[in-house]
Scaffold this active site. Structure first.
Site, short mmCIF file in Angstrom:
data_model
loop_
_atom_site.label_atom_id
_atom_site.label_comp_id
_atom_site.label_asym_id
_atom_site.label_seq_id
_atom_site.Cartn_x
_atom_site.Cartn_y
_atom_site.Cartn_z
N HIS A 77 0.73 -1.13 -0.07
CA HIS A 77 0.02 0.15 -0.10
C HIS A 77 0.74 1.26 0.04
O HIS A 77 0.54 2.17 -0.86
CB HIS A 77 -0.89 0.11 1.16
CG HIS A 77 -1.85 1.38 1.30
ND1 HIS A 77 -1.36 2.42 2.06
CD2 HIS A 77 -3.05 1.64 0.83
CE1 HIS A 77 -2.29 3.20 2.02
NE2 HIS A 77 -3.31 2.72 1.27
N ARG A 106 -7.50 0.94 -9.51
CA ARG A 106 -7.98 -0.08 -8.16
C ARG A 106 -9.02 0.74 -7.50
O ARG A 106 -8.64 1.87 -6.68
CB ARG A 106 -6.74 -0.16 -7.36
CG ARG A 106 -5.69 -0.73 -8.13
CD ARG A 106 -4.42 -1.04 -7.02
NE ARG A 106 -3.29 -1.97 -7.30
CZ ARG A 106 -2.13 -1.61 -7.75
NH1 ARG A 106 -1.74 -0.52 -8.29
NH2 ARG A 106 -1.33 -2.47 -7.93
N ARG A 157 -11.16 -1.89 -12.06
CA ARG A 157 -11.17 -3.28 -11.55
C ARG A 157 -12.03 -3.11 -10.58
O ARG A 157 -12.18 -2.36 -9.73
CB ARG A 157 -9.75 -3.32 -10.93
CG ARG A 157 -9.59 -4.91 -10.63
CD ARG A 157 -8.05 -5.06 -9.88
NE ARG A 157 -7.77 -4.26 -8.74
CZ ARG A 157 -6.80 -4.57 -8.08
NH1 ARG A 157 -5.75 -5.53 -8.58
NH2 ARG A 157 -6.52 -4.05 -6.93
N GLU A 179 -3.77 -13.25 -12.54
CA GLU A 179 -3.03 -13.08 -11.37
C GLU A 179 -2.61 -14.49 -10.85
O GLU A 179 -1.75 -14.57 -9.99
CB GLU A 179 -3.76 -12.33 -10.23
CG GLU A 179 -3.80 -10.93 -10.61
CD GLU A 179 -4.84 -9.97 -9.93
OE1 GLU A 179 -4.41 -9.11 -9.25
OE2 GLU A 179 -6.09 -10.52 -10.02
N GLY A 217 -1.64 -9.37 -13.57
CA GLY A 217 -1.35 -8.76 -12.24
C GLY A 217 0.00 -9.56 -11.88
O GLY A 217 -0.18 -10.30 -10.95
N THR A 218 1.11 -8.88 -12.28
CA THR A 218 2.30 -9.92 -11.97
C THR A 218 2.59 -9.74 -10.31
O THR A 218 3.33 -10.57 -9.91
CB THR A 218 3.54 -9.26 -12.64
OG1 THR A 218 3.59 -7.86 -12.59
CG2 THR A 218 3.64 -9.72 -14.08
N ASN A 219 2.18 -8.50 -9.86
CA ASN A 219 2.31 -8.62 -8.25
C ASN A 219 1.98 -9.99 -7.45
O ASN A 219 2.62 -10.45 -6.73
CB ASN A 219 1.76 -7.47 -7.66
CG ASN A 219 2.04 -6.11 -8.20
OD1 ASN A 219 3.16 -5.82 -8.72
ND2 ASN A 219 1.10 -5.12 -7.94
N CYS A 259 -0.55 -4.88 -15.77
CA CYS A 259 -0.83 -3.64 -14.96
C CYS A 259 -0.10 -4.01 -13.39
O CYS A 259 -0.13 -3.00 -12.57
CB CYS A 259 -2.10 -3.46 -14.77
SG CYS A 259 -3.04 -4.74 -14.03
#
Ligand code: PEP
Ligand code: MG
Length: 764
Positions: free
Chosen positions: A400, A496, A543, A639, A661-663, A711
């Site tokens: 965050h 987001r 999203r 993801e 969403g590679t995170n 993203c």
């Protein structure tokens, strides 16, 4: 040198006079001398300041106040600075200097001109040493008394704690440091902006001008999307004009500096500059470039048809970055690193530490502080807006704190493990958000560097690099929409929306349980609309909610959130929405309103899908809410490895796009918690398994002509962007601060691919 007068007018100054008038004064004088329309100004010279010190007998007393001072001792430093400043402020200015300042001012509209009074420090032994940002500037000064007071305040600012510390660390002999004061007509611009006298990257003879209403600060700081004009010096014609929607302007606020104001509707979409004005500005730009021998970036302003050139400096797009870095390194050599972590949002800032152990304490945070906390959460965002930098114990590049800091443009270091223990409240530190270092004391001059960086960032961002692969931007907080749009991105690849909700401090469940559904829908609608308005005609992929349960815990209604062992693998994203029809319906309600209002660039993206059935179910639920699902753009995030593997089935189920969403994709493929600093070094976006999943999914999307994007944070890394373009991705969405470099990487890769293809063809 002794004979230098107390007052010098700009026309009398050349760049060699830096010892008498400081860097700022010398550069203005030089510009005026070559015929650029610089606002009227005179300089109270460094010699005038010296005479003041000598004639008042202050010279000795002053240095006695801080001889043998240990600048590392904060308390002693503050005390010495206060004593020295008070001595300067209380001393009576010699009558001759007073009279000469007053006489000079009387030549400015009979002593009624509103002026800016700026410090311009200088040292005899090192006249061009950078003291920028160490001393004060006073704007909106009018009348002799106010002017004399402002001059004396500028003198006193030479002994501010930060300035003394800085000079001590740089090894300057304080006895030889002087200060000149520039007294200059304050231009209340009607329109203003920046100009690059040649293309900042290719060096082509194209003048690129950005302009907006009000003061130029709005353009430099990126708070507005300015108009853009390209003037071709060969044909002497304006070859490109892009008129933006200019919602805000910075204007003078009485005698209290400046304020941000809404631009009235009739001027928002009005073109700021006529072709003649563009040509005239380009001509001034050329004069500056020819004189200095290298392309310049120039700040300009226009009032009632009168043109002003406020500043001109060399374009060193790459060099400027190095300079900023170099400064930090120069100081870093002598400065102590107190803690380190991951550099999560670029920039350097100094300030006082405020440690926040509980959200309830955020009231303690003051403007310009360094916020130090275990981990930020959404209810800390108001405090995060105020601070100069953010440091956390926990978290990685996608936590965050990292996401929000990047959007706020605030330097941040995350995952230091120990910052809340090692750093002390009120301690003066410097945060380097690129390197991830927190230094003891104030070790650089961040404010002007940040400005220079912003200008150069804007320079790269607005260069018209056309790419076949769309380069879009990620947005989480609507207030970042204008900055995001100012990058010239091709749309929003990820909005987001949980950040809109989390900022309200109440869970979606609370709104539903308390019959406040309409309010929830309105908040969502209004927040999304701000972003849509900033990107007219460009795709914006919103999203649906994706907040892990632990992020809701501190909010009203949070007591009803389930306790999960591993919220990252828990009840979030589409899985939660499918089981919470009311929560989903309210989101859809806000989308429906926006579509009805004509925002057909709005697309919806479902997070955390693992099976095509979830997409089908979500689509059916939308249809049940009255959405014409076959005529709106619906897509998914990839993801979870299962969705990469099953991408063909998703396409057959009707997705219009997919975005990596590679995170999460990395954490789920490699079993590495993305926010756990203990395993951060194993969190590898380039892991062959991750790349293989991405490669295969791209190929399938290409075969079916379905847009495939990214993203996650990996899309903000130029190396990864290069790899993705080589592998056929159709678009990328990056962080605001990364757009310029991603666009460059994409353009370069595409060019290489085209050239290689041509060579192969020729060889055949
Ligand atoms: C991602 O997982 O890459 C992503 C963009 O979503 P978030 O960071 O919000 O989980
Ligand atoms: Mg995710």
């Amino acid at each position: 040198m002794k004979d230098v007068p107390n007052i010098l007018w700009l026309e009398e100054i050349r760049k060699e006079d830096i010892i008498s008038v400081g860097g700022k004064g010398a550069s203005l004088g030089e510009m005026a001398s070559i015929g650029l329309p610089v606002p009227t100004a005179f300089v109270v010279t460094a010699q005038a300041f010296r005479r003041f010190l000598v004639e008042t007998g202050l010279e000795k007393k002053l240095f006695a106040a801080y001889n043998n001072l240990d600048v590392e001792n904060n308390e002693a430093l503050e005390k010495a600075a206060e004593t020295a400043k008070a001595l300067v402020l209380k001393a009576k200015m010699p009558a001759k200097i007073r009279d000469e300042i007053k006489a000079a001012y009387r030549k400015m509209e009979n002593g009624s001109m509103i002026v800016a009074v700026r410090s311009s420090a200088t040292a005899e032994d090192l006249p061009d040493a950078s003291f920028a940002g160490q001393q004060e500037t006073y704007l909106n000064i009018r009348g002799e008394a106010a002017l004399l007071e402002a001059v004396q305040k500028c003198w006193a600012s030479l002994y501010g704690a930060r300035a003394i510390y800085y000079r001590a660390k740089q090894g300057f002999d304080d006895h030889t440091v002087n200060i000149a004061v520039v007294v200059q007509q304050l231009v209340h611009s009607e329109k203003a902006g920046v100009m690059f006298t040649s293309h900042p990257i290719t060096g082509e003879p194209l003048t690129i001008i950005e302009g907006s209403w009000g003061l130029g600060e709005a353009v430099v700081s990126g708070s507005v999307s300015p108009d853009k004009y390209v003037f071709d010096q060969r044909s002497e014609k304006v070859v490109d004009t892009l008129v933006s929607n200019k919602k805000v302007e910075i204007v003078a606020d009485g005698d209290k500096g400046t304020k941000l104001a809404d631009v009235p509707a009739d001027r928002q979409n009005k073109q700021v500059l006529s072709n003649e004005e563009v040509a005239k500005l380009a001509m001034y730009g050329k004069i500056a470039e020819n004189h200095y021998g290298i392309p310049q970036d120039v700040e300009w302003s226009i009032v009632a048809g009168t043109f002003y050139i406020l500043q001109s400096r060399p374009i060193t797009t790459i060099g400027a970055k190095k300079e900023a870095k170099g400064m930090a390194e120069g100081h870093a050599a002598s400065a102590k690193i107190l803690v380190q972590g991951q550099g999560a949002a670029p920039g350097v800032a100094s300030g006082r530490v405020v440690i926040i152990r509980d959200v309830k304490d955020t009231g303690k945070v003051k403007e310009g502080d360094i916020l130090v906390t275990r981990m930020t959460n959404p209810d800390m965002v108001p405090a995060m807006r105020k601070v100069a930098a953010i440091v956390t114990d926990e978290g990685g590049m996608t936590c965050h704190a990292a996401i929000v800091s990047r959007e706020l443009g605030t330097p941040a270091v995350v995952g230091t493990r120990t910052a809340t223990n090692v750093l002390k409240n009120d301690q003066l530190v410097t945060v380097d958000g690129e390197k991830g270092h927190i230094y003891e004391g104030a070790v650089s001059a961040p404010a002007p560097d940040a400005k220079v960086a912003a200008v150069h960032q804007a320079a790269i961002a607005h260069v018209p690099i056309i790419t076949a692969t769309s380069v879009k931007v990620n947005v989480s907080i609507p207030e970042a929409a204008a900055r995001a749009a100012a990058t010239g991105a091709d749309g929003v690849g990820l909005l987001r929306i949980e950040h809109l909700i989390l900022g309200l401090n109440k869970t979606p469940g609370w709104f539903i349980a308390n019959n406040r559904e309409e309010e929830f829908v309105r908040e969502l609608h209004d927040g999304i609309k701000i972003v849509l308005d900033a990107f007219p005609g460009k795709p914006v992929w919103v999203r649906t909610l994706d907040a892990p349960t632990d992020e809701f815990r501190n909010m009203q209604g949070g007591e009803n959130e389930p306790h999960e062992h591993n919220p990252m693998l828990g009840w979030r994203g589409i899985r939660r929405d499918l089981q919470s029809p009311d929560q989903f319906r309210l989101q859809v309600e806000s989308f429906k309103q926006l579509w009805k209002e004509g925002y057909d660039n709005l697309g919806i993206m479902f997070p955390m899908v693992s099976h095509p059935d979830q997409f089908i179910a979500a689509k059916a639920m939308m249809a049940a809410c009255g959405v014409d699902v076959d005529h709106v753009t619906l897509g998914i995030m990839i993801e979870i490895p299962s969705s990469a593997i099953m991408i063909e089935d998703f396409i057959k189920a009707g997705i219009r796009f997919a975005s990596f969403g590679t995170n999460d994709l990395i954490q789920y493929t490699l079993a590495i918690d993305r926010n756990n600093e203990n395993v951060a070094d194993m969190y590898n976006p380039q892991h062959p398994a991750v790349l293989s999943l991405i490669h295969n999914a791209i190929q399938v999307c290409r075969a079916y002509n379905v847009e495939c994007s990214i993203c996650g944070q990996a899309g903000s890394d130029p190396k990864m962007a290069t790899w993705l373009v080589e592998h056929g991705i159709t678009s990328l969405s990056a962080n605001i601060d990364a757009i310029a470099k991603i666009r460059e990487a994409v353009a370069r890769t595409e060019k290489r691919i085209i050239l290689e293809a041509a060579r192969t063809r020729d060889a055949e």
